[in-house]
Design a protein around this motif. Structure first.
Motif, PDB file in Angstrom:
ATOM      1  N   LEU A  75      13.798  58.504   9.973  1.00 22.89           N
ATOM      2  CA  LEU A  75      14.025  57.191   9.349  1.00 22.89           C
ATOM      3  C   LEU A  75      12.872  56.748   8.452  1.00 22.89           C
ATOM      4  O   LEU A  75      13.086  56.316   7.327  1.00 22.89           O
ATOM      5  CB  LEU A  75      14.210  56.115  10.425  1.00 22.89           C
ATOM      6  N   LEU A  76      11.635  56.817   8.976  1.00 26.56           N
ATOM      7  CA  LEU A  76      10.508  56.212   8.252  1.00 26.56           C
ATOM      8  C   LEU A  76       9.940  57.149   7.187  1.00 26.56           C
ATOM      9  O   LEU A  76       9.752  56.749   6.035  1.00 26.56           O
ATOM     10  CB  LEU A  76       9.429  55.804   9.270  1.00 26.56           C
ATOM     11  N   GLU A  77       9.679  58.392   7.567  1.00 23.49           N
ATOM     12  CA  GLU A  77       9.029  59.306   6.626  1.00 23.49           C
ATOM     13  C   GLU A  77       9.862  59.537   5.355  1.00 23.49           C
ATOM     14  O   GLU A  77       9.287  59.564   4.256  1.00 23.49           O
ATOM     15  CB  GLU A  77       8.695  60.633   7.316  1.00 23.49           C
ATOM     16  N   PRO A  78      11.185  59.672   5.447  1.00 22.83           N
ATOM     17  CA  PRO A  78      11.957  59.823   4.204  1.00 22.83           C
ATOM     18  C   PRO A  78      11.776  58.634   3.253  1.00 22.83           C
ATOM     19  O   PRO A  78      11.755  58.810   2.029  1.00 22.83           O
ATOM     20  CB  PRO A  78      13.414  59.912   4.699  1.00 22.83           C
ATOM     21  N   GLN A  79      11.618  57.426   3.821  1.00 23.68           N
ATOM     22  CA  GLN A  79      11.358  56.263   2.967  1.00 23.68           C
ATOM     23  C   GLN A  79       9.960  56.341   2.344  1.00 23.68           C
ATOM     24  O   GLN A  79       9.766  56.005   1.177  1.00 23.68           O
ATOM     25  CB  GLN A  79      11.467  54.971   3.779  1.00 23.68           C
ATOM     26  N   LEU A  80       8.991  56.796   3.143  1.00 21.45           N
ATOM     27  CA  LEU A  80       7.625  56.902   2.618  1.00 21.45           C
ATOM     28  C   LEU A  80       7.549  57.960   1.517  1.00 21.45           C
ATOM     29  O   LEU A  80       6.792  57.813   0.557  1.00 21.45           O
ATOM     30  CB  LEU A  80       6.641  57.221   3.750  1.00 21.45           C
ATOM     31  N   LEU A 136       9.649  58.449  -0.736  1.00 24.98           N
ATOM     32  CA  LEU A 136      10.064  57.848  -2.008  1.00 24.98           C
ATOM     33  C   LEU A 136       8.853  57.268  -2.744  1.00 24.98           C
ATOM     34  O   LEU A 136       8.778  57.323  -3.976  1.00 24.98           O
ATOM     35  CB  LEU A 136      11.104  56.748  -1.768  1.00 24.98           C
ATOM     36  N   TYR A 137       7.914  56.697  -1.972  1.00 25.22           N
ATOM     37  CA  TYR A 137       6.670  56.212  -2.580  1.00 25.22           C
ATOM     38  C   TYR A 137       5.830  57.385  -3.101  1.00 25.22           C
ATOM     39  O   TYR A 137       5.193  57.281  -4.150  1.00 25.22           O
ATOM     40  CB  TYR A 137       5.849  55.407  -1.570  1.00 25.22           C
ATOM     41  N   VAL A 138       5.817  58.473  -2.328  1.00 23.59           N
ATOM     42  CA  VAL A 138       5.089  59.658  -2.791  1.00 23.59           C
ATOM     43  C   VAL A 138       5.636  60.094  -4.152  1.00 23.59           C
ATOM     44  O   VAL A 138       4.872  60.342  -5.099  1.00 23.59           O
ATOM     45  CB  VAL A 138       5.200  60.814  -1.767  1.00 23.59           C
ATOM     46  N   ASP A 139       6.974  60.168  -4.262  1.00 26.52           N
ATOM     47  CA  ASP A 139       7.595  60.587  -5.525  1.00 26.52           C
ATOM     48  C   ASP A 139       7.202  59.640  -6.669  1.00 26.52           C
ATOM     49  O   ASP A 139       6.862  60.084  -7.770  1.00 26.52           O
ATOM     50  CB  ASP A 139       9.129  60.592  -5.391  1.00 26.52           C
ATOM     51  N   ARG A 140       7.241  58.329  -6.383  1.00 33.73           N
ATOM     52  CA  ARG A 140       6.928  57.346  -7.438  1.00 33.73           C
ATOM     53  C   ARG A 140       5.453  57.445  -7.855  1.00 33.73           C
ATOM     54  O   ARG A 140       5.132  57.312  -9.038  1.00 33.73           O
ATOM     55  CB  ARG A 140       7.266  55.934  -6.939  1.00 33.73           C
ATOM     56  N   LEU A 141       4.568  57.667  -6.871  1.00 38.59           N
ATOM     57  CA  LEU A 141       3.139  57.781  -7.199  1.00 38.59           C
ATOM     58  C   LEU A 141       2.858  59.087  -7.957  1.00 38.59           C
ATOM     59  O   LEU A 141       2.003  59.117  -8.845  1.00 38.59           O
ATOM     60  CB  LEU A 141       2.287  57.685  -5.925  1.00 38.59           C
ATOM     61  N   ARG A 142       3.586  60.154  -7.628  1.00 37.76           N
ATOM     62  CA  ARG A 142       3.421  61.413  -8.377  1.00 37.76           C
ATOM     63  C   ARG A 142       3.843  61.212  -9.834  1.00 37.76           C
ATOM     64  O   ARG A 142       3.169  61.692 -10.750  1.00 37.76           O
ATOM     65  CB  ARG A 142       4.274  62.533  -7.747  1.00 37.76           C
ATOM     66  N   ALA A 143       4.950  60.506 -10.039  1.00 37.02           N
ATOM     67  CA  ALA A 143       5.392  60.223 -11.412  1.00 37.02           C
ATOM     68  C   ALA A 143       4.320  59.421 -12.151  1.00 37.02           C
ATOM     69  O   ALA A 143       4.060  59.646 -13.340  1.00 37.02           O
ATOM     70  CB  ALA A 143       6.719  59.459 -11.392  1.00 37.02           C
ATOM     71  N   ARG A 151       0.300  60.562  -0.471  1.00 39.35           N
ATOM     72  CA  ARG A 151       0.772  60.276   0.887  1.00 39.35           C
ATOM     73  C   ARG A 151      -0.166  59.317   1.617  1.00 39.35           C
ATOM     74  O   ARG A 151       0.258  58.571   2.498  1.00 39.35           O
ATOM     75  CB  ARG A 151       0.938  61.587   1.668  1.00 39.35           C
ATOM     76  N   ILE A 152      -1.466  59.378   1.259  1.00 37.88           N
ATOM     77  CA  ILE A 152      -2.414  58.402   1.834  1.00 37.88           C
ATOM     78  C   ILE A 152      -2.369  57.111   1.026  1.00 37.88           C
ATOM     79  O   ILE A 152      -2.359  56.017   1.583  1.00 37.88           O
ATOM     80  CB  ILE A 152      -3.852  58.981   1.876  1.00 37.88           C
TER      81      ILE A 152
END
Lengths: 204, 204
Positions: B136-141, B143-150, B164-165
């Protein structure tokens, strides 16, 4: 005014008090907060229930003091006075040192097991959660506020920053990894949090 | 290959499924995870126990899917697709928008009550906690990883930052205030977290 007890009585009651703290912390870690009772703590500590009620009014009170005592013991074991944060003039180094000590405490089973039981109860029991935050957690967070205010005085932190929010950038990630097991906890990790919190993640 | 069910059967089982999700979420919020049972969920949903066991193997499985469904409903209600984060090219604005939507979700009783019950259990029940974080939680987190990579690709975030940090600088403070009630939750608060996380608290 209360008469000062004779030295022997002080020593005896100090020993009982410590036995009661130990019993309360081990019991809550084993059975959880709802099933922890004053009777159970008394039985495990080898004292009468009335001995506990002479000093405390409820299991929540006993546990609160037991955790305060545990925090003081941990601070002394880490070689510093409780209720202070180092101020060497190097903010990053000071924060990293405190967070490394917090990592040590969080993975120590004597702290971890009872603390998890209490934290879990606080999530669903608002009254208990608020009392323990007010008496145990917030006073520790205020030490970071003090340290960040001192850093604002020396120009190491911007004057327009709210220290009560800023401290959460490095304290809360560690808290969440510990509480929810969302990632590993290490010195490298907390050092990185301090770097990001001080300088941000956007280009400098 | 499974035969496609007749439309009426699909509609009936979709209705049962939703009733079971609702029953599971309301029950866990009322009595907590340990006292929630498949029998209790079935009784509240008005279905037989075997109906639940036809689709799920345990109460943890039912709850996991119920929370996934709840998250999808919340995303749709907030007017965006689940499992994506906006990318308008303005990182600060995108993160603020997502965190504001998260604030709305965290204070919605339909989400808050069952989520607290589950989070509390996860703190002391390592197996359950890890399963729910992973699913539940990690898949949502991520999404932030993807946005920060972009954002790293466009130069809005430094290339040497670990996404991730970094995401924890704004996600974890909100999570801790919600879980432990260490402070009020508001749009101003999450906006401030994003500003501090992007630019740090040291002089620029």
């Amino acid at each position: 005014m209360v008469n000062k007890p004779a030295p022997d009585a002080t020593r005896r009651s100090e020993k009982s008090r410590r036995a009661i703290y130990d019993a309360a912390l081990s019991l809550v870690g084993e059975v959880g907060y709802p099933k922890t009772t004053v009777e159970g703590i008394a039985a495990r500590a080898g004292v009468g229930k009335q001995t506990i009620y002479r000093w405390w009014s409820s299991k929540a009170d006993v546990l609160l003091e037991a955790f305060l005592d545990l925090g003081e013991q941990a601070a002394k074991a880490a070689g510093h006075e409780p209720y202070t944060l180092p101020d060497t003039g190097d903010l990053a180094a000071d924060l990293k040192a405190v967070l490394r000590a917090t990592v040590d405490e969080l993975v120590d089973p004597r702290f971890e097991v009872p603390s998890r039981a209490l934290a879990a109860e606080g999530v669903v029991n608002e009254q208990l959660g608020r009392e323990f935050v007010a008496k145990l957690l917030e006073p520790q967070l205020q030490l970071y506020v003090d340290r960040l205010r001192a850093a604002q005085d020396t120009g190491a932190v911007r004057g327009d920053v709210d220290p009560r929010i800023a401290l959460e950038l490095f304290v809360s990630p560690l808290a969440q990894r510990w509480l929810q097991r969302t990632g590993p906890i290490s010195y490298d990790y907390t050092d990185t949090l301090v770097e990001y919190a001080l300088h941000g993640i956007a280009p400098r």
